[in-house]
Design an enzyme around this catalytic site. Structure first.
Site, PDB file in Angstrom:
ATOM      1  N   HIS A 143      44.775  54.678  29.842  1.00 37.12           N
ATOM      2  CA  HIS A 143      44.155  53.509  30.110  1.00 37.12           C
ATOM      3  C   HIS A 143      44.677  52.296  28.979  1.00 37.12           C
ATOM      4  O   HIS A 143      44.989  51.219  29.677  1.00 37.12           O
ATOM      5  CB  HIS A 143      42.603  53.532  30.029  1.00 37.12           C
ATOM      6  CG  HIS A 143      41.869  52.243  30.237  1.00 37.12           C
ATOM      7  ND1 HIS A 143      41.888  51.542  31.615  1.00 37.12           N
ATOM      8  CD2 HIS A 143      40.996  51.432  29.680  1.00 37.12           C
ATOM      9  CE1 HIS A 143      41.134  50.588  31.542  1.00 37.12           C
ATOM     10  NE2 HIS A 143      40.560  50.564  30.573  1.00 37.12           N
ATOM     11  N   GLU A 177      28.543  48.100  27.987  1.00 41.22           N
ATOM     12  CA  GLU A 177      29.486  49.184  28.164  1.00 41.22           C
ATOM     13  C   GLU A 177      29.485  50.370  27.119  1.00 41.22           C
ATOM     14  O   GLU A 177      28.692  49.938  26.248  1.00 41.22           O
ATOM     15  CB  GLU A 177      31.103  48.787  28.471  1.00 41.22           C
ATOM     16  CG  GLU A 177      31.143  48.015  29.614  1.00 41.22           C
ATOM     17  CD  GLU A 177      32.639  47.350  29.885  1.00 41.22           C
ATOM     18  OE1 GLU A 177      33.523  47.985  29.556  1.00 41.22           O
ATOM     19  OE2 GLU A 177      32.861  46.207  29.963  1.00 41.22           O
ATOM     20  N   ARG A 191      39.500  51.664  20.664  1.00 41.66           N
ATOM     21  CA  ARG A 191      39.031  50.345  21.159  1.00 41.66           C
ATOM     22  C   ARG A 191      37.618  50.289  21.738  1.00 41.66           C
ATOM     23  O   ARG A 191      37.410  51.083  22.746  1.00 41.66           O
ATOM     24  CB  ARG A 191      40.073  49.615  22.436  1.00 41.66           C
ATOM     25  CG  ARG A 191      39.664  48.186  22.776  1.00 41.66           C
ATOM     26  CD  ARG A 191      40.472  47.656  23.699  1.00 41.66           C
ATOM     27  NE  ARG A 191      40.641  48.614  24.770  1.00 41.66           N
ATOM     28  CZ  ARG A 191      40.079  48.362  25.992  1.00 41.66           C
ATOM     29  NH1 ARG A 191      39.560  47.275  26.245  1.00 41.66           N
ATOM     30  NH2 ARG A 191      40.312  49.230  27.039  1.00 41.66           N
ATOM     31  N   ARG A 200      34.489  55.776  24.199  1.00 41.77           N
ATOM     32  CA  ARG A 200      35.352  56.128  25.265  1.00 41.77           C
ATOM     33  C   ARG A 200      35.965  57.658  24.723  1.00 41.77           C
ATOM     34  O   ARG A 200      36.124  58.524  25.493  1.00 41.77           O
ATOM     35  CB  ARG A 200      36.386  55.288  25.701  1.00 41.77           C
ATOM     36  CG  ARG A 200      36.041  54.436  26.554  1.00 41.77           C
ATOM     37  CD  ARG A 200      37.139  53.608  27.175  1.00 41.77           C
ATOM     38  NE  ARG A 200      36.415  52.582  27.879  1.00 41.77           N
ATOM     39  CZ  ARG A 200      37.111  51.397  28.053  1.00 41.77           C
ATOM     40  NH1 ARG A 200      38.017  51.101  27.717  1.00 41.77           N
ATOM     41  NH2 ARG A 200      36.243  50.524  28.922  1.00 41.77           N
ATOM     42  N   HIS A 216      40.621  56.273  29.652  1.00 41.68           N
ATOM     43  CA  HIS A 216      39.311  55.700  30.314  1.00 41.68           C
ATOM     44  C   HIS A 216      38.557  57.010  30.800  1.00 41.68           C
ATOM     45  O   HIS A 216      39.306  57.739  31.667  1.00 41.68           O
ATOM     46  CB  HIS A 216      39.687  54.783  31.248  1.00 41.68           C
ATOM     47  CG  HIS A 216      38.517  53.915  31.730  1.00 41.68           C
ATOM     48  ND1 HIS A 216      37.391  54.495  32.226  1.00 41.68           N
ATOM     49  CD2 HIS A 216      37.845  52.790  31.447  1.00 41.68           C
ATOM     50  CE1 HIS A 216      36.388  53.756  32.527  1.00 41.68           C
ATOM     51  NE2 HIS A 216      36.679  52.508  31.863  1.00 41.68           N
ATOM     52  N   ALA A 230      41.420  44.198  35.354  1.00 38.81           N
ATOM     53  CA  ALA A 230      40.364  44.350  34.452  1.00 38.81           C
ATOM     54  C   ALA A 230      38.901  44.386  35.266  1.00 38.81           C
ATOM     55  O   ALA A 230      38.849  43.489  36.027  1.00 38.81           O
ATOM     56  CB  ALA A 230      40.431  43.402  33.415  1.00 38.81           C
ATOM     57  N   SER A 254      53.390  37.872  31.738  1.00 38.38           N
ATOM     58  CA  SER A 254      52.348  36.900  32.326  1.00 38.38           C
ATOM     59  C   SER A 254      51.145  37.274  32.643  1.00 38.38           C
ATOM     60  O   SER A 254      50.323  37.007  33.688  1.00 38.38           O
ATOM     61  CB  SER A 254      52.885  36.438  33.545  1.00 38.38           C
ATOM     62  OG  SER A 254      52.929  37.424  34.490  1.00 38.38           O
TER      63      SER A 254
HETATM   64  P1  FAD Z   1      49.424  42.512  30.991  1.00 40.82           P
HETATM   65  O1  FAD Z   1      47.937  41.730  31.443  1.00 40.82           O
HETATM   66  O2  FAD Z   1      49.495  43.729  30.791  1.00 40.82           O
HETATM   67  O3  FAD Z   1      50.658  41.578  31.269  1.00 40.82           O
HETATM   68  C1  FAD Z   1      51.884  41.997  30.926  1.00 40.82           C
HETATM   69  C2  FAD Z   1      52.836  41.262  31.462  1.00 40.82           C
HETATM   70  O4  FAD Z   1      53.956  41.334  31.021  1.00 40.82           O
HETATM   71  C3  FAD Z   1      52.791  41.412  33.058  1.00 40.82           C
HETATM   72  O5  FAD Z   1      52.972  39.970  33.556  1.00 40.82           O
HETATM   73  C4  FAD Z   1      54.369  42.035  33.169  1.00 40.82           C
HETATM   74  O6  FAD Z   1      54.904  41.938  34.351  1.00 40.82           O
HETATM   75  C5  FAD Z   1      55.099  41.785  32.099  1.00 40.82           C
HETATM   76  N1  FAD Z   1      56.219  42.236  31.446  1.00 40.82           N
HETATM   77  C6  FAD Z   1      56.087  43.633  30.918  1.00 40.82           C
HETATM   78  N2  FAD Z   1      57.448  44.101  30.526  1.00 40.82           N
HETATM   79  C7  FAD Z   1      58.165  42.933  31.031  1.00 40.82           C
HETATM   80  C8  FAD Z   1      59.477  42.803  30.803  1.00 40.82           C
HETATM   81  N3  FAD Z   1      60.348  43.872  30.391  1.00 40.82           N
HETATM   82  N4  FAD Z   1      60.153  41.666  31.023  1.00 40.82           N
HETATM   83  C9  FAD Z   1      59.481  40.689  31.622  1.00 40.82           C
HETATM   84  N5  FAD Z   1      57.916  40.690  31.876  1.00 40.82           N
HETATM   85  C10 FAD Z   1      57.519  42.035  31.403  1.00 40.82           C
HETATM   86  N6  FAD Z   1      40.197  45.168  28.889  1.00 40.82           N
HETATM   87  C11 FAD Z   1      38.989  44.568  28.789  1.00 40.82           C
HETATM   88  O7  FAD Z   1      38.910  43.809  27.651  1.00 40.82           O
HETATM   89  N7  FAD Z   1      38.032  44.252  29.846  1.00 40.82           N
HETATM   90  C12 FAD Z   1      37.937  45.030  30.730  1.00 40.82           C
HETATM   91  O8  FAD Z   1      37.125  44.905  31.617  1.00 40.82           O
HETATM   92  C13 FAD Z   1      39.175  45.618  31.113  1.00 40.82           C
HETATM   93  N8  FAD Z   1      39.459  46.481  32.097  1.00 40.82           N
HETATM   94  C14 FAD Z   1      40.517  46.948  32.688  1.00 40.82           C
HETATM   95  C15 FAD Z   1      40.762  47.756  33.762  1.00 40.82           C
HETATM   96  C16 FAD Z   1      41.905  48.246  34.108  1.00 40.82           C
HETATM   97  C17 FAD Z   1      42.017  48.864  35.440  1.00 40.82           C
HETATM   98  C18 FAD Z   1      43.079  48.231  33.242  1.00 40.82           C
HETATM   99  C19 FAD Z   1      44.443  48.513  33.552  1.00 40.82           C
HETATM  100  C20 FAD Z   1      42.885  47.512  31.834  1.00 40.82           C
HETATM  101  C21 FAD Z   1      41.656  46.781  31.671  1.00 40.82           C
HETATM  102  N9  FAD Z   1      41.473  46.219  30.387  1.00 40.82           N
HETATM  103  C22 FAD Z   1      40.285  45.492  29.928  1.00 40.82           C
HETATM  104  C23 FAD Z   1      42.652  46.331  29.367  1.00 40.82           C
HETATM  105  C24 FAD Z   1      43.276  44.851  29.673  1.00 40.82           C
HETATM  106  O9  FAD Z   1      43.083  44.270  30.903  1.00 40.82           O
HETATM  107  C25 FAD Z   1      44.548  44.489  29.229  1.00 40.82           C
HETATM  108  O10 FAD Z   1      44.370  45.227  27.784  1.00 40.82           O
HETATM  109  C26 FAD Z   1      44.987  43.224  29.090  1.00 40.82           C
HETATM  110  O11 FAD Z   1      44.746  42.552  30.360  1.00 40.82           O
HETATM  111  C27 FAD Z   1      46.338  43.244  28.710  1.00 40.82           C
HETATM  112  O12 FAD Z   1      46.720  41.797  28.677  1.00 40.82           O
HETATM  113  P2  FAD Z   1      48.452  41.178  28.504  1.00 40.82           P
HETATM  114  O13 FAD Z   1      48.436  39.964  28.640  1.00 40.82           O
HETATM  115  O14 FAD Z   1      48.642  41.709  26.824  1.00 40.82           O
HETATM  116  O15 FAD Z   1      49.208  42.323  28.930  1.00 40.82           O
HETATM  117  C1  SIN Z   2      36.188  49.264  32.205  1.00 40.11           C
HETATM  118  O1  SIN Z   2      35.587  48.022  33.171  1.00 40.11           O
HETATM  119  O2  SIN Z   2      35.467  50.473  32.210  1.00 40.11           O
HETATM  120  C2  SIN Z   2      37.290  48.868  31.612  1.00 40.11           C
HETATM  121  C3  SIN Z   2      36.719  47.946  30.370  1.00 40.11           C
HETATM  122  C4  SIN Z   2      38.037  48.019  29.314  1.00 40.11           C
HETATM  123  O3  SIN Z   2      38.843  48.852  29.425  1.00 40.11           O
HETATM  124  O4  SIN Z   2      37.705  47.386  28.306  1.00 40.11           O
END
Ligand code: FAD
Ligand code: SIN
Length: 526
Positions: free
Chosen positions: A349, A113, A384, A288, A241, A45, A12
């Protein structure tokens, strides 16, 4: 219990929620999430979401920056496709209620960035992810065609293997019929049968001791697809990161967004010396991989536990207005970022590789899609570009939704699937067997498979991991399942894939740097 649905969405974050909202008009959707709907990497994020939205920026520049950061390993067609489709999907996010900061002229306030040649990162203060996550969750919770199951943990995918047929990775004819899901409220594993299954389970940060990722990021989807005989690729490219807050003991490590460096903050050693000019002409705003390796090297030279990020020369009101959460967080630790240096270290990260998918997010297993951080689309290559992952997730959510909606009426549910067999299993006598192995896996990966690698370190990591693998499989066979045990098993699977792929790449490229092959090879974009 057996449940049936048209679309089963596992995860989610931005990927799973966007897909669910799109397919809900074509059939019944179930979303399972292992904690609550809100918890995800997405929520954390900070920097924002990269897209071309103004002149003099243009698609060519964004494409070029992405290819340069990816270090010759991106799929150029995919890069072009994602970058050109991102602005329209950002409009969709705005229509779903997401708000991005604007300046006094009513134009987007665009951040910059590392690796970006233009200001092109749309953001909401320094908590863009939370804004996106909460807006999408609100839409989902009010949708009549979407059933939400929180505290439900996906354990394994259902394929022909569960009908007693032989399934091989090389045969390329595996089909997915749903998933076995552990209900964490009852400790029972239920059978979820679906026409289309989507993996949107995010990354694997918790393979490492220091990570910006919340506890949920344990590579579950990647491990499930690997066990189901799907193809996983590019796992050696784990992104560290450069700047997470140095605050020993805090988990996850608090991120200090790269947008702060885009705003003018400068990396220095603890004695106040700038050092990035020694490594790259773009200095603190180099991609990065370069910045993280430079910091790692400086910490080795000085013997310090961290470097510092200096914002003291920046306008203090602007700083507080643009980065209110970072300001408050640091202040809670007696660091006033308008005057004091911020201690920072690199932290695991982002997972650049993952489940191999085509241009519509379809995996190598039929009826199974994978999008978001769990997938490997070819966009990121060996490293990335900052803020490209949120854009990738929404572009692929749209493509996977369209592609699967077209097929949904031709797919039938396989009702002959056996229920989960837990006969003869008992609760593990001691949880310490699981928690100790979890810590050991993190130590192995951090010490041997981190920012700088070598043949010896990778070999040693593989041997150590094999011991833990055998112990954990034995425990798994005889135990009533728990989330912690399944996550450990998944981390071991994913750790194995990273080590194996790192061992097989005899060159240094992007995020994979090894002292035994310090030069880049001759592979070029495919
Ligand atoms: P997630 O958002 O990680 O969602 C995964 C979901 O799967 C969660 O709900 C979890 O509970 C669920 N899940 C996992 N395993 C299971 C399971 N076995 N059963 C049921 N549910 C499960 N990217 C950018 O582009 N810009 C940014 O500014 C940026 N900043 C970031 C800052 C931080 C601190 C972090 C950690 C990452 C950042 N990123 C950024 C990267 C980006 O946030 C993620 O790559 C992206 O949000 C991933 O989205 P997703 O929907 O694929 O996974
Ligand atoms: C950040 O805000 O520095 C994270 C951005 C990203 O992971 O894409």
């Amino acid at each position: 219990m057996i449940k049936e649905t048209d679309f089963l969405v596992i995860g989610s974050g931005i990927a799973g929620l966007s897909f669910a909202l799109k397919v809900a008009e074509f059939g019944k959707v179930i979303i399972v999430s292992k904690t609550n709907l809100e918890e995800s990497n997405t929520k954390y994020a900070q920097g924002g979401i990269a897209a071309v939205t103004y002149k003099p920026d243009n698609f060519e520049k964004h494409i070029k920056d992405t290819l340069i950061a990816g270090d010759g390993f991106c799929n150029k067609e995919i890069v072009e496709m994602v970058i050109k489709e991102a602005p329209k999907q950002i409009e969709q996010l705005i229509n779903w209620g997401v708000s991005f900061d604007q300046n006094k002229l009513g134009k987007y306030d665009l951040g910059k960035e590392g690796g970006h040649s233009e200001n092109r990162v749309l953001h909401h203060k320094d908590n863009t992810g939370e804004e996106i996550q909460l807006s999408l969750v609100e839409k989902i919770r009010n949708h009549k065609n979407i059933e939400i199951l929180e505290n439900h943990f996906a354990v394994d995918l259902i394929t022909q293997h569960h009908l007693g047929k032989l399934v091989k990775r090389s045969h390329n004819n595996t089909e997915c019929y749903g998933a076995y899901i552990l209900d964490l409220n009852t400790d029972k594993v239920d059978t979820f049968l679906s026409k289309i299954t989507l993996i949107a389970t995010g990354g694997t940060g918790n393979l490492y001791e220091t990570t910006t990722n919340p506890k949920i990021a344990t590579g579950d989807g990647i491990a499930m697809v690997y066990r189901a005989k799907g193809i996983i690729e590019n796992m050696e490219f784990i992104q560290f990161h450069p700047t997470s807050l140095y605050n020993p003991g805090e988990k996850p490590s608090f991120l200090i967004t790269e947008a702060l460096r885009g705003f003018g903050a400068i990396l220095k050693t603890t004695s106040g010396e700038e050092f990035m000019h020694k490594y790259d002409e773009r200095k603190s705003l180099a991609p990065r991989d370069i910045v993280a390796r430079a910091i790692d090297n400086e910490m080795k030279i000085t013997g310090d536990d961290h470097v510092i990020l200096d914002c003291s020369h920046l306008d203090s009101n602007d700083l507080k207005e643009h980065f209110p959460n970072i300001y408050e967080k640091c202040l809670s630790l007696n660091i006033d970022i308008t005057k004091d240096p911020i201690p920072v270290i690199p932290a695991a990260h982002y997972t650049c590789g993952g489940i191999k998918v085509d241009e519509n997010g379809a995996s190598t297993i039929n009826y199974l899609y994978a999008i978001g951080e769990a997938s490997s689309t070819g966009l990121h290559g060996a490293n990335r570009l900052a803020s490209n992952s949120l854009s990738e997730a929404i572009v692929y959510a749209n493509r996977a939704a369209k592609d699967s909606a077209k097929r949904i009426n031709q797919i039938k549910i396989h009702t002959e699937i056996p229920e989960w067999d837990s006969q003869g299993t008992t609760y593990p006598e001691e949880m310490i067997m699981i928690t100790q192995n979890y810590k050991e896996v993190q130590q192995i990966m951090s010490n041997y498979v981190g920012i700088v690698r070598s043949n010896l370190r990778l070999e040693r990591a593989l041997k150590r991991l094999e011991i833990i693998y055998k112990e954990t499989e034995e425990l798994y066979e005889k135990s009533i399942l728990s989330q912690k045990l399944c996550e450990l098993r998944n981390l071991i699977n994913v750790g194995y894939l990273i080590i194996k792929m790192a061992k097989d790449l005899h060159e240094s490229r992007g995020l994979h740097y090894t002292i035994d092959y310090p030069k880049k090879g001759t592979i070029s974009e495919f």
